[in-house]
Design an enzyme around this catalytic site. Structure first.
Site, PDB file in Angstrom:
ATOM      1  N   HIS A 264       0.833  -1.207   0.000  1.00 61.05           N
ATOM      2  CA  HIS A 264       0.000   0.000   0.000  1.00 61.05           C
ATOM      3  C   HIS A 264       0.867   1.256   0.000  1.00 61.05           C
ATOM      4  CE1 HIS A 264      -3.705   2.290   1.081  1.00 61.05           C
ATOM      5  NE2 HIS A 264      -2.823   3.097   1.627  1.00 61.05           N
ATOM      6  N   GLU A 265       1.767   1.338   0.962  1.00 61.65           N
ATOM      7  CA  GLU A 265       2.597   2.544   1.064  1.00 61.65           C
ATOM      8  C   GLU A 265       3.550   2.660  -0.130  1.00 61.65           C
ATOM      9  OE1 GLU A 265       1.535   4.612   3.067  1.00 61.65           O
ATOM     10  OE2 GLU A 265       0.424   3.336   4.466  1.00 61.65           O
ATOM     11  N   HIS A 268       1.748   4.452  -2.826  1.00 61.16           N
ATOM     12  CA  HIS A 268       1.837   5.908  -2.611  1.00 61.16           C
ATOM     13  C   HIS A 268       3.223   6.405  -3.022  1.00 61.16           C
ATOM     14  CE1 HIS A 268      -1.952   6.715  -0.593  1.00 61.16           C
ATOM     15  NE2 HIS A 268      -1.735   5.835   0.371  1.00 61.16           N
ATOM     16  N   GLU A 294      -4.697   7.803  -3.131  1.00 62.35           N
ATOM     17  CA  GLU A 294      -5.157   6.534  -2.570  1.00 62.35           C
ATOM     18  C   GLU A 294      -5.400   5.513  -3.682  1.00 62.35           C
ATOM     19  OE1 GLU A 294      -4.857   6.193   0.489  1.00 62.35           O
ATOM     20  OE2 GLU A 294      -5.928   4.366   0.991  1.00 62.35           O
TER      21      GLU A 294
HETATM   22 ZN    ZN Z   1      -3.199   5.173   1.744  1.00 69.20          ZN
END
Ligand code: ZN
Length: 500
Positions: A264-265, A268, A294
């Protein structure tokens, strides 16, 4: 263009101040000794104030007005015109909020966060209630100061998702909910469930770190221009060109937290690393919106990272690294376990389908609070009623109910919808990428993610804020934001696992 260069120079200095704040914030949450917090708060307050002063400087306002009247601005698509458009937006918003309100918000939310933390720990909503009252009152004041077209909530949403309106988000969320609810019900009625114990065995933390870093590097996060550290509440911080910090947390007996947190990170982070460094500090060098940000994390975490092709490559490796935990496990069982769909109390632990119901609940309550239709004192009842209607569960305590999230205590009203917007955009972008890049799943099976990453760099990252989120979505996918790609994706994937 002297005027434009002057403007950009000033905005870039504000960007540098923000980036200094990011280093301080990253350090605070990863390495700072606990006794340093009071001094750190002073450092960060100073940097934030200087940044705010840069943005509201009367000279900057003058430069903007001069530029807006100048001929080069007539081409709305030119780089200077884009920067001027977005700097104007930032300046106006900052200038409309009186310094007294900025200060009071900062003071109140700092204290409210501490009270919230204690209240959650003590399962005591009444301790937090007066602070929620104060935060909501201040945010309502902020909305009035900033101004809006239809409802005050628009002004708050606009801070996180520029250009989005309550009306349009309400519509797309309602459409999503109408199709999501029967899907979740059908899955609950299927009687099937994965072997959850597979993911709750011994996963040594040092091995999780190596495995997670290797996956982040494989999908395209550049560790020569970034790093990964451990924290309590994971985040990604794009410090500036060549420096992006990922964080995660590990649980020695839960594979999901660390691994999917890293993916997830890293999603980003790949976005941050794909922003044009030459435009650092200006809107052209900044992310389009929180929703688009996101979308990049969810795309890698869920669309790619919970997919079969991804694990056809990584599962044999996982079995080597976590031999004791996965020795007797098949790819099918593992894949079903990482796609466990089950209504639960906590948003951050929710699966990728019911997650959106958690957001819709918060979106509705926030609007009622800001409109004055709901009082802080009535939040627990309203929360539980809505939660029961949506999930057929009753939160057993406030920590698993209305006190679970930090957002309201920190004044982040209007923030929640960007999470589900991110899920919608992610599904929509991925549909388009699959159409544009035939054989993408075969790439993933080989552990090759370069074509997808380059496509995202080209279609989304390199534009910075050239396009507002809605326009970017239209441009990349040929359609406005819609619930359909996400529903199609969820139905397809979960239909296979649960036979519904
Ligand atoms: Zn996030």
């Amino acid at each position: 263009m002297q005027t434009y260069d002057d403007l950009v120079g000033r905005v870039r200095e504000r960007g540098l101040l923000e980036s200094i704040g990011s280093v301080l914030g990253w350090d605070e949450r990863t390495h700072m000794p606990p006794c340093g917090s009071a001094h750190r708060a002073e450092q960060m307050a100073l940097v934030a104030r200087l940044g705010h002063e840069k943005l509201t400087d009367p000279k900057l306002k003058e430069l903007l007005a001069d530029l807006e009247a100048s001929p080069p601005m007539q081409d709305a698509a030119s780089e200077p015109a884009v920067n001027v458009r977005e700097i104007r937006r930032l300046h106006d918003r900052a200038a409309k909020i009186p310094p007294r309100l900025v200060e009071e918000l900062a003071r109140t939310t700092t204290r409210a966060q501490q009270v919230w933390q204690q209240a959650r720990h003590d399962n005591d909503f009444t301790a937090f209630q007066p602070w929620l009252d104060k935060v909501v009152a201040l945010k309502r004041e902020e909305a009035q100061a900033v101004g809006y077209r239809d409802v005050p909530y628009d002004a708050l949403l606009d801070e996180y998702e520029p250009g989005a309106t309550t009306t349009e988000v309400t519509k797309v969320f309602a459409e999503l909910r109408a199709e999501l609810t029967p899907l979740v019900a059908a899955i609950a009625a299927s009687g099937k469930c994965p072997r959850r114990d597979i993911l709750e065995r011994d996963y040594p933390v040092d091995r999780q770190a190596l495995f997670g870093e290797a996956a982040a590097a494989a999908i395209g996060f550049d560790f020569a221009a970034g790093r990964l550290d451990v924290t309590a509440h994971p985040f990604c911080s794009g410090i500036g060109p060549g420096d992006c910090r990922l964080t995660t947390r590990y649980h020695p007996r839960d594979f999901r937290q660390g691994f999917f947190g890293i993916l997830h990170e890293a999603g980003h982070g790949i976005y941050e690393q794909g922003l044009p460094g030459a435009h650092f500090g200006t809107p052209l060098g900044s992310a389009a919106s929180l929703g688009i940000h996101e979308s990049q994390s969810r795309l890698w975490e869920n669309q790619v990272g919970r997919g079969r092709a991804f694990w056809e490559h990584f599962f044999p490796r996982a079995r080597q690294v976590f031999a004791a935990a996965l020795r007797d496990t098949s790819l099918d069982d593992f894949l079903f376990a990482v796609n466990d769909l089950q209504p639960s109390y906590i948003r951050v632990e929710a699966d990728e389908a019911t997650y959106n119901l958690h957001i819709i609940l918060r979106f509705e309550l926030e609007q009622a609070l800001v409109a004055g239709d709901l009082q802080a004192a009535d939040v627990p009842t309203a929360w539980n009623e809505k939660f029961h209607a949506m999930f057929h569960l009753m939160p057993p305590d406030f920590a698993r109910g209305c006190l679970q999230d930090i957002h309201w205590s920190m004044g982040g009203i209007g923030y929640f919808p960007t999470y589900t917007l991110g899920n919608l955009y992610a599904a929509q972008f991925m549909d388009r990428a699959r159409a544009d890049l035939p054989g993408l799943e075969d790439d993933f099976r080989r552990g090759d993610f370069a074509r997808l990453k380059t496509w995202l760099n080209d279609r989304i990252h390199r534009h910075g804020q050239r396009f507002r989120a809605r326009d970017l979505c239209q441009r990349v996918t040929g359609a406005a934001p819609s619930h359909q790609p996400l529903i199609r994706y969820l139905r397809g994937k979960f239909g296979e696992f649960y036979g519904v």
